[in-house]
Design a protein around this motif. Sequence first.
Motif, mmCIF file in Angstrom:
data_model
loop_
_atom_site.group_PDB
_atom_site.id
_atom_site.type_symbol
_atom_site.label_atom_id
_atom_site.label_comp_id
_atom_site.label_asym_id
_atom_site.label_seq_id
_atom_site.Cartn_x
_atom_site.Cartn_y
_atom_site.Cartn_z
ATOM 1 N N GLU A 29 -17.663 -4.470 24.093
ATOM 2 C CA GLU A 29 -17.653 -3.051 24.477
ATOM 3 C C GLU A 29 -19.095 -2.555 24.627
ATOM 4 O OE1 GLU A 29 -14.665 -0.026 25.001
ATOM 5 O OE2 GLU A 29 -14.443 -2.101 24.418
ATOM 6 N N VAL A 103 -7.825 3.206 16.802
ATOM 7 C CA VAL A 103 -9.073 3.967 16.725
ATOM 8 C C VAL A 103 -8.811 5.426 16.326
ATOM 9 C CG1 VAL A 103 -10.389 2.529 18.342
ATOM 10 C CG2 VAL A 103 -9.066 4.478 19.209
ATOM 11 N N ALA A 107 -10.402 3.920 10.262
ATOM 12 C CA ALA A 107 -10.616 2.513 9.855
ATOM 13 C C ALA A 107 -12.099 2.151 9.925
ATOM 14 C CB ALA A 107 -9.793 1.575 10.740
ATOM 15 N N GLY A 108 -12.757 2.548 11.012
ATOM 16 C CA GLY A 108 -14.175 2.210 11.175
ATOM 17 C C GLY A 108 -15.014 2.796 10.052
ATOM 18 N N ARG A 109 -14.767 4.055 9.751
ATOM 19 C CA ARG A 109 -15.518 4.732 8.679
ATOM 20 C C ARG A 109 -15.309 4.013 7.340
ATOM 21 N NH1 ARG A 109 -17.241 10.137 8.113
ATOM 22 N NH2 ARG A 109 -16.101 10.913 9.909
ATOM 23 N N GLU A 130 -27.128 -3.420 14.989
ATOM 24 C CA GLU A 130 -27.525 -3.225 16.380
ATOM 25 C C GLU A 130 -26.288 -2.929 17.211
ATOM 26 O OE1 GLU A 130 -29.693 -6.811 17.459
ATOM 27 O OE2 GLU A 130 -30.585 -6.673 15.464
HETATM 28 C C1 COA Z 1 -16.864 2.197 17.092
HETATM 29 C C2 COA Z 1 -15.528 1.949 16.384
HETATM 30 C C3 COA Z 1 -15.703 0.826 15.365
HETATM 31 C C4 COA Z 1 -15.098 3.243 15.667
HETATM 32 O O1 COA Z 1 -13.957 2.948 14.867
HETATM 33 P P1 COA Z 1 -12.855 4.075 14.511
HETATM 34 O O2 COA Z 1 -11.931 3.501 13.518
HETATM 35 O O3 COA Z 1 -12.253 4.602 15.758
HETATM 36 O O4 COA Z 1 -13.757 5.212 13.858
HETATM 37 P P2 COA Z 1 -13.282 6.362 12.838
HETATM 38 O O5 COA Z 1 -11.886 6.767 13.141
HETATM 39 O O6 COA Z 1 -13.556 5.906 11.443
HETATM 40 O O7 COA Z 1 -14.275 7.537 13.250
HETATM 41 C C5 COA Z 1 -15.213 8.115 12.343
HETATM 42 C C6 COA Z 1 -15.986 9.186 13.075
HETATM 43 O O8 COA Z 1 -16.803 8.612 14.105
HETATM 44 C C7 COA Z 1 -16.868 9.499 15.229
HETATM 45 N N1 COA Z 1 -16.249 8.869 16.401
HETATM 46 C C8 COA Z 1 -15.469 7.760 16.430
HETATM 47 N N2 COA Z 1 -15.085 7.475 17.696
HETATM 48 C C9 COA Z 1 -15.640 8.431 18.485
HETATM 49 C C10 COA Z 1 -15.621 8.707 19.884
HETATM 50 N N3 COA Z 1 -14.920 7.931 20.738
HETATM 51 N N4 COA Z 1 -16.316 9.769 20.351
HETATM 52 C C11 COA Z 1 -16.995 10.564 19.517
HETATM 53 N N5 COA Z 1 -17.061 10.382 18.164
HETATM 54 C C12 COA Z 1 -16.392 9.318 17.664
HETATM 55 C C13 COA Z 1 -16.084 10.757 14.832
HETATM 56 O O9 COA Z 1 -16.991 11.652 14.205
HETATM 57 C C14 COA Z 1 -15.109 10.187 13.813
HETATM 58 O O10 COA Z 1 -14.617 11.143 12.908
HETATM 59 P P3 COA Z 1 -13.327 12.056 13.340
HETATM 60 O O11 COA Z 1 -12.300 11.125 13.924
HETATM 61 O O12 COA Z 1 -12.910 12.659 12.023
HETATM 62 O O13 COA Z 1 -13.845 13.026 14.357
HETATM 63 C C15 COA Z 1 -14.402 1.573 17.407
HETATM 64 O O14 COA Z 1 -14.394 2.517 18.437
HETATM 65 C C16 COA Z 1 -14.568 0.181 18.017
HETATM 66 O O15 COA Z 1 -14.075 -0.813 17.481
HETATM 67 N N6 COA Z 1 -15.254 0.089 19.176
HETATM 68 C C17 COA Z 1 -15.419 -1.201 19.872
HETATM 69 C C18 COA Z 1 -16.321 -2.153 19.111
HETATM 70 C C19 COA Z 1 -17.671 -1.558 18.825
HETATM 71 O O16 COA Z 1 -18.235 -0.826 19.629
HETATM 72 N N7 COA Z 1 -18.211 -1.879 17.638
HETATM 73 C C20 COA Z 1 -19.471 -1.341 17.155
HETATM 74 C C21 COA Z 1 -20.655 -1.914 17.781
HETATM 75 S S1 COA Z 1 -20.819 -3.644 17.561
#
Ligand code: COA
Length: 158
Positions: A29, A103, A107-109, A130
């Motif tokens: 991604e 998402v 879970a990410g948090r 990174e």
């Molecule tokens: C990045 C990633 C890990 C986030 O995981 P997630 O479980 O959706 O994140 P969370 O639900 O814990 O989000 C925590 C906070 O991050 C922020 N956030 C998460 N996704 C967001 C988005 N698409 N846009 C804006 N803010 C975002 C928000 O503040 C969110 O809090 P809220 O939902 O209460 O508003 C997920 O989108 C993912 O797996 N992406 C593809 C892989 C990737 O990019 N990995 C990281 C880099 S290697």
Amino acid sequence: MLPRMEIRIRPALEEDRQAVMALAARLAEGVAAWRDPEAAVDAGRQWLAGSLDATRERRGEVFVAVEGDEQRVVGVVSVNQQRHFTGVTDAYVGELAVAPDAVRAGAGRRLMAAAEAWARRQGLRHLTLETGAANTTARRFYAALGYREEAVRLTRSL
Ligand SMILES: CC(C)(COP(=O)(O)OP(=O)(O)OC[C@H]1O[C@@H](n2cnc3c(N)ncnc32)[C@H](O)[C@@H]1OP(=O)(O)O)[C@@H](O)C(=O)NCCC(=O)NCCS
């Protein structure tokens, strides 16, 4: 996203390997437009396999996010140690991925909180990672969690 998904975080087990590897595609991604996305997915697979192998030798840890009665794996994070050029040892998150249908459920948090707790237990003072400049979702996510940008990699196509 499922409403009110019940997520639990635990260390990855050997039997999670297949489900963890299925998340590799997420690691491509936001890869730069001039890079080969398939090669990025391959690299993601190798990183995840390497991180799972490393836990057996206690070099780092891998945590999974599981949901539901069947404990479906919906996310993964790997964390280990990396030496910064100033000589300090940092904690380093190699891979973080959450399944597309899970998402924005926290879970990410929670995976990052587990990685941070692991880092604290090792006595480390910083956690670094990174991500792609084009990965706007990840950059917003990390900013929301309090991560500050430390280095910028520049590329010119020739
Ligand atoms: C990045 C990633 C890990 C986030 O995981 P997630 O479980 O959706 O994140 P969370 O639900 O814990 O989000 C925590 C906070 O991050 C922020 N956030 C998460 N996704 C967001 C988005 N698409 N846009 C804006 N803010 C975002 C928000 O503040 C969110 O809090 P809220 O939902 O209460 O508003 C997920 O989108 C993912 O797996 N992406 C593809 C892989 C990737 O990019 N990995 C990281 C880099 S290697």
